[in-house]
Design an enzyme around this catalytic site. Structure first.
Site, PDB file in Angstrom:
ATOM      1  N   GLY A   1      30.339 -17.790  11.049  1.00 43.86           N
ATOM      2  CA  GLY A   1      31.009 -16.509  10.842  1.00 43.86           C
ATOM      3  C   GLY A   1      32.512 -16.633  11.027  1.00 43.86           C
ATOM      4  N   GLY A   2      32.986 -16.303  12.224  1.00 45.72           N
ATOM      5  CA  GLY A   2      34.426 -16.242  12.493  1.00 45.72           C
ATOM      6  C   GLY A   2      35.205 -17.481  12.067  1.00 45.72           C
TER       7      GLY A   2
ATOM      8  N   GLY B   1      29.311 -14.582  17.445  1.00 47.30           N
ATOM      9  CA  GLY B   1      30.615 -13.967  17.685  1.00 47.30           C
ATOM     10  C   GLY B   1      30.984 -13.841  19.149  1.00 47.30           C
TER      11      GLY B   1
ATOM     12  CD  GLU C   1      26.894  -9.513  12.544  1.00 43.71           C
ATOM     13  OE1 GLU C   1      27.376  -9.475  11.401  1.00 43.71           O
ATOM     14  OE2 GLU C   1      27.304 -10.302  13.432  1.00 43.71           O
TER      15      GLU C   1
ATOM     16  CB  SER D   1      29.888 -19.197  18.989  1.00 41.55           C
ATOM     17  OG  SER D   1      29.864 -17.802  19.232  1.00 41.55           O
TER      18      SER D   1
ATOM     19  CG  HIS E   1      23.574 -11.770   9.678  1.00 35.56           C
ATOM     20  ND1 HIS E   1      23.946 -11.107  10.831  1.00 35.56           N
ATOM     21  CD2 HIS E   1      24.270 -12.925   9.672  1.00 35.56           C
ATOM     22  CE1 HIS E   1      24.839 -11.848  11.485  1.00 35.56           C
ATOM     23  NE2 HIS E   1      25.051 -12.955  10.801  1.00 35.56           N
TER      24      HIS E   1
ATOM     25  CG  ASN F   1      28.152 -13.901   7.264  1.00 39.72           C
ATOM     26  OD1 ASN F   1      28.585 -13.149   6.390  1.00 39.72           O
ATOM     27  ND2 ASN F   1      27.400 -13.480   8.263  1.00 39.72           N
ATOM     28  CD1 TRP F   2      34.191 -16.055   4.888  1.00 44.73           C
ATOM     29  CD2 TRP F   2      35.814 -14.838   3.938  1.00 44.73           C
ATOM     30  NE1 TRP F   2      35.248 -16.902   4.629  1.00 44.73           N
ATOM     31  CE2 TRP F   2      36.257 -16.187   4.039  1.00 44.73           C
ATOM     32  CE3 TRP F   2      36.667 -13.909   3.366  1.00 44.73           C
ATOM     33  CZ2 TRP F   2      37.518 -16.599   3.594  1.00 44.73           C
ATOM     34  CZ3 TRP F   2      37.923 -14.318   2.916  1.00 44.73           C
ATOM     35  CH2 TRP F   2      38.346 -15.642   3.039  1.00 44.73           C
ATOM     36  CE  LYS F   3      29.547 -12.528  11.307  1.00 44.92           C
ATOM     37  NZ  LYS F   3      29.071 -12.312  12.648  1.00 44.92           N
TER      38      LYS F   3
ATOM     39  CD  GLU G   1      23.287 -16.668  12.071  1.00 47.02           C
ATOM     40  OE1 GLU G   1      24.336 -17.299  11.932  1.00 47.02           O
ATOM     41  OE2 GLU G   1      23.168 -15.478  11.737  1.00 47.02           O
TER      42      GLU G   1
END
Ligand code: PEP
Length: 253
Positions: free
Chosen positions: A234-235, A174, A95, A213, A93, A10-12, A168
C-alpha cells in the site's frame, strides 16, 4: 515449485492525473525486471488514463462488481474495467470487507466474474488483531479463503495463471507492524495446503503474496519466507523511490 515473484501496488484512494508521471517513473524502474511481475492497482478513475498514457506496467483496479451489468448505481463491472485497460483487480481487501460489509460469498462472486472476463485477481484474506490474540488466526483465515475462492467457470478460466492470494493481517496494514517470518510462514503454508485441496496440483502454482507494511527495509526478509511469492504493497507503492527497492528485493529473492 518455483513461482515468479509478484509485487503489486495498491494506491487505495490516492492519485490524481498529476501523478501519471510518478506511475510512469515506477513503470520505467521496473522496465528491466525479468524475473518478477509487477502491477499497480489504481483508483478506478485513473485506470483509463494510466492504461492509455503509461507504458511498461499492467494497470489494475481495487474492486469490481460481481454482476455483469445492471442497476448498481456507482459500481463498476469487470467488462468496464477491461474496456478501460485494466488487466487485473483486487477483490476482498479488508478495507472493503470492513468498510463496505463485503462477505466471503460477495468476494467469491467478484473473483469468479473477474476471472471469467479475463482479468487477473488478487484475492485478499487476513485476520483482525482480536482474532490473532485469541489464537484463532489460522482457522479464521483458512475458513475465509475456503469461502472466498472462485469455483466453477471463473475458476476454470483463471486458476492458476490469473489468480493470486494476498494474506494481509489487518493489524499490519498501514500500521508499520509486520507479522513475524514464523507467523507468515505458518499462514502461507496453511493457505498453500488449502489451495491444493481446492484445485489439486494447480493449487501449487497460485501465488500467495504477503501484505501489511511491506517496505524497502523488510521486503528481503519477507520474500525469503517459504511460500511467500511476492507482496501487496500500500503506502510504499505510491512513489518510485519507495516502491522500486521492494521490486529489487523480489528480483534478488
Ligand atoms: C494494502 O493496501 O493492502 C497494504 C498492505 O497497505 P500497507 O502496505 O500500507 O500496509
Amino acid at each position: 515449485m518455483a513461482r515468479r515473484k509478484y509485487v503489486v501496488g495498491n494506491w487505495k484512494m490516492h492519485g490524481l492525473s498529476a501523478d501519471i508521471a510518478e506511475i510512469q517513473a515506477i513503470a520505467d524502474g521496473v522496465g528491466n525486471s525479468t524475473n518478477v511481475d509487477v502491477a499497480l492497482c489504481l483508483p478506478a478513475i485513473l485506470i483509463e488514463r494510466a492504461a492509455r498514457q503509461v507504458t511498461g506496467i499492467p494497470i489494475g483496479a481495487q474492486d469490481v462488481h460481481f454482476a455483469e451489468k445492471g442497476a448498481h448505481t456507482g459500481c463498476i463491472s469487470a467488462a468496464m474495467l477491461h474496456d478501460a485497460g485494466a488487466s487485473l483487480t483486487i477483490v476482498g481487501h479488508s478495507e472493503r470487507r470492513e468498510g463496505q460489509n463485503e462477505r466471503d460469498d460477495d468476494v467469491r462472486s467478484k473473483a469468479e466474474t473477474a476471472l471469467t472476463r479475463g482479468l487477473g485477481v488478487i484475492l485478499c484474506v487476513g485476520e483482525s488483531l482480536e482474532v490473532r490474540e485469541a489464537g484463532d488466526a489460522l482457522a479464521t483465515v483458512q475458513a475465509q479463503l475456503d469461502a472466498s475462492l472462485p469455483h466453477g467457470e471463473g475458476a476454470a478460466a483463471g486458476v492458476p495463471a490469473k489468480l493470486a492470494i494476498a494474506y494481509e493481517p489487518i493489524w499490519a496494514i498501514g500500521t508499520g507492524k509486520v507479522a513475524s517470518p514464523d507467523d507468515i510462514s505458518e499462514m502461507h503454508n496453511a493457505l498453500r495446503a488449502r489451495l491444493i485441496d481446492a484445485y489439486g496440483d494447480a493449487g501449487n502454482e497460485v501465488r500467495i503474496l504477503y501484505g501489511g507494511s511491506v517496505n524497502a527495509s523488510n521486503a528481503a526478509e519477507i520474500f525469503a519466507v517459504d511460500n511467500v511469492d511476492g507482496a501487496l504493497v500500500g503506502g510504499a507503492s505510491l512513489t518510485a523511490e519507495k516502491f522500486l527497492p521492494i521490486v529489487k528485493a523480489a528480483e534478488s529473492a
